[in-house]
Design a protein around this motif. Structure first.
Motif, PDB file in Angstrom:
ATOM      1  N   MET A 208      21.147 -15.287 -22.135  1.00  0.00           N
ATOM      2  CA  MET A 208      21.403 -16.416 -23.022  1.00  0.00           C
ATOM      3  C   MET A 208      20.400 -16.465 -24.180  1.00  0.00           C
ATOM      4  SD  MET A 208      22.458 -19.577 -20.552  1.00  0.00           S
ATOM      5  CE  MET A 208      24.127 -19.780 -19.958  1.00  0.00           C
ATOM      6  N   GLY A 209      19.118 -16.274 -23.834  1.00  0.00           N
ATOM      7  CA  GLY A 209      18.098 -16.325 -24.883  1.00  0.00           C
ATOM      8  C   GLY A 209      18.286 -15.262 -25.932  1.00  0.00           C
ATOM      9  N   VAL A 210      18.572 -14.025 -25.489  1.00  0.00           N
ATOM     10  CA  VAL A 210      18.756 -12.918 -26.431  1.00  0.00           C
ATOM     11  C   VAL A 210      20.028 -13.110 -27.262  1.00  0.00           C
ATOM     12  CG1 VAL A 210      19.141 -10.431 -26.631  1.00  0.00           C
ATOM     13  CG2 VAL A 210      17.446 -11.307 -25.009  1.00  0.00           C
ATOM     14  N   SER A 211      21.139 -13.502 -26.596  1.00  0.00           N
ATOM     15  CA  SER A 211      22.402 -13.672 -27.329  1.00  0.00           C
ATOM     16  C   SER A 211      22.317 -14.798 -28.355  1.00  0.00           C
ATOM     17  CB  SER A 211      23.539 -13.941 -26.341  1.00  0.00           C
ATOM     18  OG  SER A 211      23.357 -15.198 -25.686  1.00  0.00           O
ATOM     19  N   PHE A 212      21.615 -15.881 -28.011  1.00  0.00           N
ATOM     20  CA  PHE A 212      21.464 -16.988 -28.967  1.00  0.00           C
ATOM     21  C   PHE A 212      20.717 -16.503 -30.216  1.00  0.00           C
ATOM     22  CE2 PHE A 212      19.649 -20.713 -30.919  1.00  0.00           C
ATOM     23  CZ  PHE A 212      20.613 -21.693 -30.741  1.00  0.00           C
TER      24      PHE A 212
ATOM     25  N   TYR B  16      22.310 -24.927 -23.602  1.00  0.00           N
ATOM     26  CA  TYR B  16      23.536 -25.726 -23.632  1.00  0.00           C
ATOM     27  C   TYR B  16      23.430 -26.848 -24.682  1.00  0.00           C
ATOM     28  CZ  TYR B  16      27.429 -28.622 -22.019  1.00  0.00           C
ATOM     29  OH  TYR B  16      28.574 -29.368 -21.945  1.00  0.00           O
ATOM     30  N   GLY B  17      22.258 -27.490 -24.714  1.00  0.00           N
ATOM     31  CA  GLY B  17      22.062 -28.568 -25.691  1.00  0.00           C
ATOM     32  C   GLY B  17      22.130 -28.070 -27.120  1.00  0.00           C
ATOM     33  N   ALA B  18      21.571 -26.872 -27.366  1.00  0.00           N
ATOM     34  CA  ALA B  18      21.580 -26.328 -28.723  1.00  0.00           C
ATOM     35  C   ALA B  18      22.962 -25.879 -29.160  1.00  0.00           C
ATOM     36  CB  ALA B  18      20.594 -25.165 -28.823  1.00  0.00           C
ATOM     37  N   ILE B  19      23.736 -25.304 -28.202  1.00  0.00           N
ATOM     38  CA  ILE B  19      25.059 -24.781 -28.543  1.00  0.00           C
ATOM     39  C   ILE B  19      26.126 -25.871 -28.536  1.00  0.00           C
ATOM     40  CG2 ILE B  19      26.939 -23.290 -27.741  1.00  0.00           C
ATOM     41  CD1 ILE B  19      24.800 -21.746 -29.110  1.00  0.00           C
ATOM     42  N   VAL B  20      26.277 -26.542 -27.382  1.00  0.00           N
ATOM     43  CA  VAL B  20      27.364 -27.510 -27.230  1.00  0.00           C
ATOM     44  C   VAL B  20      27.130 -28.759 -28.062  1.00  0.00           C
ATOM     45  CG1 VAL B  20      28.651 -28.908 -25.583  1.00  0.00           C
ATOM     46  CG2 VAL B  20      27.901 -26.606 -24.946  1.00  0.00           C
TER      47      VAL B  20
ATOM     48  N   ARG C 241      15.946 -20.451 -32.928  1.00  0.00           N
ATOM     49  CA  ARG C 241      16.411 -19.172 -32.373  1.00  0.00           C
ATOM     50  C   ARG C 241      15.290 -18.475 -31.628  1.00  0.00           C
ATOM     51  NH1 ARG C 241      17.341 -15.641 -36.720  1.00  0.00           N
ATOM     52  NH2 ARG C 241      18.409 -14.179 -35.341  1.00  0.00           N
ATOM     53  N   ARG C 242      14.123 -18.450 -32.250  1.00  0.00           N
ATOM     54  CA  ARG C 242      12.981 -17.762 -31.621  1.00  0.00           C
ATOM     55  C   ARG C 242      12.534 -18.479 -30.363  1.00  0.00           C
ATOM     56  NH1 ARG C 242       9.760 -17.486 -35.811  1.00  0.00           N
ATOM     57  NH2 ARG C 242       8.344 -19.168 -35.278  1.00  0.00           N
ATOM     58  N   TYR C 243      12.533 -19.816 -30.393  1.00  0.00           N
ATOM     59  CA  TYR C 243      12.080 -20.554 -29.219  1.00  0.00           C
ATOM     60  C   TYR C 243      13.018 -20.348 -28.024  1.00  0.00           C
ATOM     61  CZ  TYR C 243       8.765 -22.956 -32.253  1.00  0.00           C
ATOM     62  OH  TYR C 243       7.746 -23.239 -33.112  1.00  0.00           O
ATOM     63  N   ILE C 244      14.332 -20.382 -28.267  1.00  0.00           N
ATOM     64  CA  ILE C 244      15.279 -20.183 -27.162  1.00  0.00           C
ATOM     65  C   ILE C 244      15.222 -18.743 -26.665  1.00  0.00           C
ATOM     66  CG2 ILE C 244      17.744 -20.165 -26.581  1.00  0.00           C
ATOM     67  CD1 ILE C 244      18.094 -22.644 -28.249  1.00  0.00           C
ATOM     68  N   LEU C 245      14.962 -17.786 -27.570  1.00  0.00           N
ATOM     69  CA  LEU C 245      14.750 -16.399 -27.130  1.00  0.00           C
ATOM     70  C   LEU C 245      13.574 -16.315 -26.157  1.00  0.00           C
ATOM     71  CD1 LEU C 245      15.139 -13.300 -27.320  1.00  0.00           C
ATOM     72  CD2 LEU C 245      13.628 -13.349 -29.328  1.00  0.00           C
TER      73      LEU C 245
ATOM     74  N   LEU D 258      20.565 -13.464 -31.408  1.00  0.00           N
ATOM     75  CA  LEU D 258      21.329 -12.489 -32.180  1.00  0.00           C
ATOM     76  C   LEU D 258      22.525 -13.098 -32.907  1.00  0.00           C
ATOM     77  CD1 LEU D 258      21.324  -9.487 -29.689  1.00  0.00           C
ATOM     78  CD2 LEU D 258      19.887  -9.791 -31.720  1.00  0.00           C
ATOM     79  N   ARG D 259      23.150 -14.140 -32.350  1.00  0.00           N
ATOM     80  CA  ARG D 259      24.424 -14.639 -32.867  1.00  0.00           C
ATOM     81  C   ARG D 259      24.310 -15.899 -33.724  1.00  0.00           C
ATOM     82  NH1 ARG D 259      28.954 -14.723 -28.311  1.00  0.00           N
ATOM     83  NH2 ARG D 259      30.133 -15.238 -30.192  1.00  0.00           N
ATOM     84  N   ASN D 260      23.247 -16.657 -33.581  1.00  0.00           N
ATOM     85  CA  ASN D 260      23.156 -17.945 -34.276  1.00  0.00           C
ATOM     86  C   ASN D 260      22.220 -17.845 -35.488  1.00  0.00           C
ATOM     87  OD1 ASN D 260      24.564 -20.202 -32.446  1.00  0.00           O
ATOM     88  ND2 ASN D 260      23.667 -18.626 -31.159  1.00  0.00           N
ATOM     89  N   ASN D 261      22.679 -17.057 -36.469  1.00  0.00           N
ATOM     90  CA  ASN D 261      21.847 -16.866 -37.666  1.00  0.00           C
ATOM     91  C   ASN D 261      21.722 -18.121 -38.519  1.00  0.00           C
ATOM     92  OD1 ASN D 261      21.421 -14.144 -37.095  1.00  0.00           O
ATOM     93  ND2 ASN D 261      23.380 -13.567 -38.016  1.00  0.00           N
ATOM     94  N   SER D 262      22.666 -19.061 -38.367  1.00  0.00           N
ATOM     95  CA  SER D 262      22.653 -20.272 -39.200  1.00  0.00           C
ATOM     96  C   SER D 262      21.844 -21.398 -38.592  1.00  0.00           C
ATOM     97  CB  SER D 262      24.092 -20.757 -39.430  1.00  0.00           C
ATOM     98  OG  SER D 262      24.714 -21.047 -38.198  1.00  0.00           O
ATOM     99  N   SER D 263      21.140 -21.124 -37.481  1.00  0.00           N
ATOM    100  CA  SER D 263      20.372 -22.183 -36.819  1.00  0.00           C
ATOM    101  C   SER D 263      19.239 -22.670 -37.692  1.00  0.00           C
ATOM    102  CB  SER D 263      19.802 -21.663 -35.489  1.00  0.00           C
ATOM    103  OG  SER D 263      20.835 -21.307 -34.610  1.00  0.00           O
ATOM    104  N   ALA D 264      18.931 -23.962 -37.545  1.00  0.00           N
ATOM    105  CA  ALA D 264      17.870 -24.561 -38.346  1.00  0.00           C
ATOM    106  C   ALA D 264      16.505 -24.210 -37.784  1.00  0.00           C
ATOM    107  CB  ALA D 264      18.045 -26.079 -38.358  1.00  0.00           C
ATOM    108  N   GLY D 265      15.522 -24.093 -38.680  1.00  0.00           N
ATOM    109  CA  GLY D 265      14.142 -23.889 -38.250  1.00  0.00           C
ATOM    110  C   GLY D 265      13.962 -22.615 -37.428  1.00  0.00           C
ATOM    111  N   ASN D 266      13.003 -22.685 -36.428  1.00  0.00           N
ATOM    112  CA  ASN D 266      12.685 -21.532 -35.570  1.00  0.00           C
ATOM    113  C   ASN D 266      13.313 -21.647 -34.195  1.00  0.00           C
ATOM    114  OD1 ASN D 266      10.971 -20.232 -37.494  1.00  0.00           O
ATOM    115  ND2 ASN D 266       9.424 -21.793 -37.080  1.00  0.00           N
TER     116      ASN D 266
END
Length: 883
Positions: free
Chosen positions: A20-24, A221-225, A36-40, A26-34
């Motif tokens: 989940m961390g790696v896929s988030f 889940y909170g970040a995606i859903v 993506r890195r934190y969930i990774l 790689l796929r969520n380039n439009s995420s705000a702030g950092n």
């Protein structure tokens, strides 16, 4: 059995969290702030945490267990540090405080890892094929420090979460915060068997890794859903399609419509299951061409709807899958009907503009060419002493100048009306005066073409009316001008009738009839359009801008009247206007012919010397030279001329004396002419009915109307011309006071005049052998003489007065004190007096300073004051050397 389930849970959940961390990331380039890195990092650290403790549980060699536990401990500390970094960023902690918190947490984590890595901290045992551990009763310090570390870290995270929560405004962010709280409580819950049980003699179970994995999954889940940190195409596509102000249609590979947005459905009548030719007026061949060209590149075209009422700009392109094969065809279109209509209108307007500019170029160049040519001929005739021919050329110059002024005034008036700035200025006026002016302006032009000019005036019309005299005269002149231009032979006639009278109002009919070329029926509606001329090819040799009738119609409507045209092509036309005017004097105007003959006779008399002895005049101007000019122009009239040099002095004199006319300058320091008139009307004095004529250099369009509105009787522009001044005296002095002696025997003046002329001649030629050009090379003496009635002695007197009335100190003082109001007045006076003596360049420079002061452009004044001041000083010095 429970131990096996726990190990399986660690393996499965750890793997899921890591993926989940790696896929988030790689796929969520439009995420705000950092985020993506934190969930990774959440996923990676929780995966290491779970997998290390799963390995610990199945490790047969218990001697290696302490080392594996160190790996798990390091991942726990890293996991918590990741939360601290996330918390400080999302809570908006200041940069300095954030650095301190992060460094402190990192140091605490490092100490915890170093102390908890003591292999004697726990006792590992192998039971039932599973490794467990118990707290070593002899080594408790490291475990207690670990407890303190975990408590402090969770307390820090809780504080950061509270700060973050207070700053949250969006509901989706609050929803994510709820998920974050749940995640951390799950972490605490699953850490109890792992950390707390061994202290009570119970075997330790590696469940904390499950807590880390669950925490990661909940945050993911909170970040995606909840969509807290990224914009999802899946979430907004259907809204986006309906939101954009353009049609979007998606076709499948069979060219059937698969998707239509709301814009397309509202603008087109086709069905979603239909084809392109169900929506647009297009053939199958054109459809094939579109789709073939749009297969590899964007294809642009223009299509009309099925009814042929709306035009659309269309772009088509094929969307391909990862194998390069067509997936669907995308079409985007927009309504451009209005743009096409505007483009058509613009093309027509552009053509009209080009035609107008061509007409205007001709119309303006014609009188200018006449003025320049006649002026050259006039100079030649004057050099030869041929006065009669010179007079003829001068009259032609006057006529061409009036034509040019008329063209410019028409353009300015059209602009005023269309911008809503044209104002009617009603005044009392004599109907004979208006008709007389119109008759005189038209008569010579009609006679030149051999036309008969008839005028038929209803003698019962009231003699004095109240209305916009200027524009009524303009309406009549426009009709008459067109009648003369478009009539080759025959006659033109002006007819003025009274239609009805109700109370104080009279309805008039003004008709101008000609025997000219006439107007076609289909062209009558085009008459009143700006810049439009009918039968352009046929009438190309007839002067005209195409503005006269358009302006006339607008003026008539502005005055609440009606305009009508009757015409027979090839035989002539009649233009008529109905206007209502207020009656001031109901006495009938009488016979126009008799009054006109009387006027002509009086006009001839006015060309002789005017005798107004007994008339009392007051001339008010702050400039001595301007007063001298007026006095010089009137010195042979034997009038009593009193003078005042300020508004206050004027008020003092009118309080004591009765004057027949007051000439009042506009631009004066302290109290200008308008303010002086206002105070004059308020105070008790014997001049309440005395005509006050404004003297001003403000000769722009609309200035006269403004002065009349302020209460002035009339307007004289500077430099003052003698004929205009005499005309004002004849117009406003009582008739009994104006005495015009006969030319053959001017009473009591013949001998005096002869002596005076002889004396003047003696003074000039004996006392000063040099001519004016030689004495004053720095001046345009011809211009100066023109303003001084070609009286050389008077001109020299005016030059002497100019030198004596030195304004340098006044100008310098006003400049030093930054008293810009008085500065404007003084340079205004310098402008006028310099032009009177022929110092043209100095006058222009003073005018620029005056305009800058009026507009508040003080930077220009500071930059140019010294240059103009020095120029003024040099001019005075040069004149003094030659007087």
């Amino acid at each position: 059995m429970i131990w096996i389930l726990n190990n399986c849970a660690l393996l499965i959940l750890g793997t899921i969290a890591g993926v989940m961390g790696v896929s988030f990331y790689l796929r969520n380039n439009s995420s705000a702030g950092n985020i993506r890195r934190y969930i990774l990092f959440y996923g990676v650290f929780s995966a290491i945490w779970c997998l290390s403790y799963a390995l610990l549980g199945v490790m047969p060699d218990i001697s290696l267990c302490p080392y594996i536990r160190i790996i798990g401990l390091a991942s726990i500390c890293s996991f918590l540090m990741n939360e601290v970094f996330l918390g400080t960023e999302m809570a908006g902690i200041s940069k300095r405080a954030s650095i301190i918190i992060r460094i402190s947490a990192a140091i605490a984590s490092l100490i915890d890892i170093l102390l908890f890595s003591n292999r004697a901290l726990d006792i590992f045992v192998r039971e039932d094929g599973y490794t467990r551990w118990y707290a070593n009763p002899q080594v408790y310090m490291g475990r207690y420090i670990h407890y303190v570390y975990e408590i402090l870290m969770f307390l820090l995270l809780f504080i950061l979460a509270i700060i973050w929560l207070k700053k949250i405004r969006l509901k989706r962010s609050r929803k994510f915060m709820a998920f974050l709280f749940m995640a951390n409580f799950s972490l605490l819950f699953f850490s109890i068997p792992d950390t707390v049980f061994p202290n009570f003699g119970l075997p330790g179970v590696a469940t904390s890794g499950i807590g880390g994995a669950v925490c990661t999954i909940v945050i993911w889940y909170g970040a995606i859903v909840a969509n807290s940190f990224n914009v999802s195409v899946g979430n907004i596509t259907h809204r986006l399609f309906d939101f954009i102000e353009a049609g979007v249609i998606v076709f499948d590979t069979d060219r059937h419509i698969a998707i239509m947005n709301a814009y397309a459905e509202n603008h087109l009548s086709g069905e979603k299951s239909g084809k392109l030719n169900d929506l647009f007026n297009i053939s199958e061949a054109d459809i094939n061409n579109m789709f073939e060209k749009g297969a590899n590149e964007i294809y642009s075209t223009r299509l009309w709807d099925k009814k042929g009422e709306k035009a659309y700009s269309v772009k088509l392109n094929s969307v391909k899958d990862t194998y390069g094969e067509p997936y669907c065809i995308l079409m985007v279109f927009a309504d451009i009907t209005e743009e096409i209509e505007l483009a058509d209108k613009f093309a027509v307007a552009s053509q009209a503009k080009s035609q107008f500019l061509a007409n205007m170029s001709h119309e303006i160049r014609t009188p200018i060419n006449g003025i320049m040519g006649m002026n050259t001929m006039l100079i030649d005739e004057l050099d030869d002493g041929n006065v009669e021919d010179a007079r003829k050329y001068a009259m032609n110059i006057t006529s061409a100048s009036q034509t040019l002024l008329s063209i410019i005034n028409d353009i300015l008036d059209i602009s005023k009306i269309e911008s809503g700035k044209m104002e009617l200025i009603p005044v009392e006026y004599e109907i004979f005066s208006v008709l007389n002016d119109c008759y005189n302006m038209t008569l010579s032009r009609a006679e030149e073409k051999g036309l008969k000019f008839e005028i038929d005036i209803d003698s019962s019309i009231p003699s004095v009316l109240y209305g916009d005299e200027v524009h009524i005269r303009q309406i009549i002149n426009n009709f008459l001008s067109n009648a003369v231009k478009y009539t080759r032979a025959g006659k033109i006639s002006l007819c003025l009738k009274e239609l009805s009278r109700k109370g104080d109002n009279v309805e008039l009919s003004i008709e101008v009839t000609d025997t000219g070329i006439g107007i076609k029926k289909e062209d009558v509606s085009k008459l009143f359009k700006n810049f439009t001329r009918l039968d352009e090819q046929k009438n190309r040799n007839i002067e005209g801008t195409g503005l006269g009738l358009s302006l006339t119609e607008k003026l008539v409507k502005l005055m609440g009247g009606e305009i009508n045209v009757e015409s027979e092509y090839g035989k002539g036309s009649t233009f008529s206007v109905k206007l209502s005017q207020k009656i001031v004097n109901a006495a009938p105007v009488g016979n126009f012919s008799n009054q006109y003959n009387e006027f002509v006779s009086q006009k001839k008399e006015n060309t002789s010397v005017l005798d107004i002895h007994g008339a009392s005049l007051l001339v008010v101007d702050d400039v001595e030279m301007n007063i001298q000019v007026v006095k010089g122009m009137l010195k042979k009239t034997r009038a009593n001329i009193d003078t005042a040099y300020s508004g206050m002095e004027c008020l003092e004199k009118i309080a004591k004396n009765r004057y027949d006319i007051i000439f009042l300058d506009h631009m004066m320091p302290e109290m200008d002419g308008i303010e002086t008139l206002e105070r004059m009307r308020k105070q008790d004095n014997p001049n309440t009915d005395t005509p006050v004529i404004i003297l001003t250099a403000n000769a722009v369009v609309g200035a006269k109307e403004m002065y009349l509105e302020k209460g002035f009787a009339d307007y004289l522009s500077k430099p003052i011309r003698r004929d205009d001044l005499i005309d004002m005296l004849c117009r406003y002095l009582p008739k009994t006071m104006v005495n015009v002696p006969s030319i053959e025997n001017p009473e009591g003046n013949t001998d005096d005049n002869a002596v005076s002329i002889e004396a003047e001649s003696e003074t000039v030629h004996i006392g000063n052998p040099k001519n004016l050009e030689e004495r004053f090379p720095m001046l345009d003496t011809k211009m100066g003489m023109n303003y001084c009635m070609n009286d050389e002695e008077f001109y020299v007197e005016i030059i002497e007065t100019y030198v004596q009335n030195d304004k340098r100190q006044l100008i310098a003082d006003a400049f030093a004190a930054e008293n810009w109001k008085d500065y404007e007045t003084y340079v205004h006076a310098l402008k006028s007096t310099s032009l009177n003596i022929g110092a043209v360049e100095l006058s222009e420079h003073a005018k620029a300073l005056e305009l800058a002061a009026k507009e508040g452009n003080y930077g220009y004044i500071r930059e140019n004051h010294k240059k103009v001041f020095d120029e003024y000083s040099e001019m005075l010095n040069k004149i003094k050397e030659n007087i």
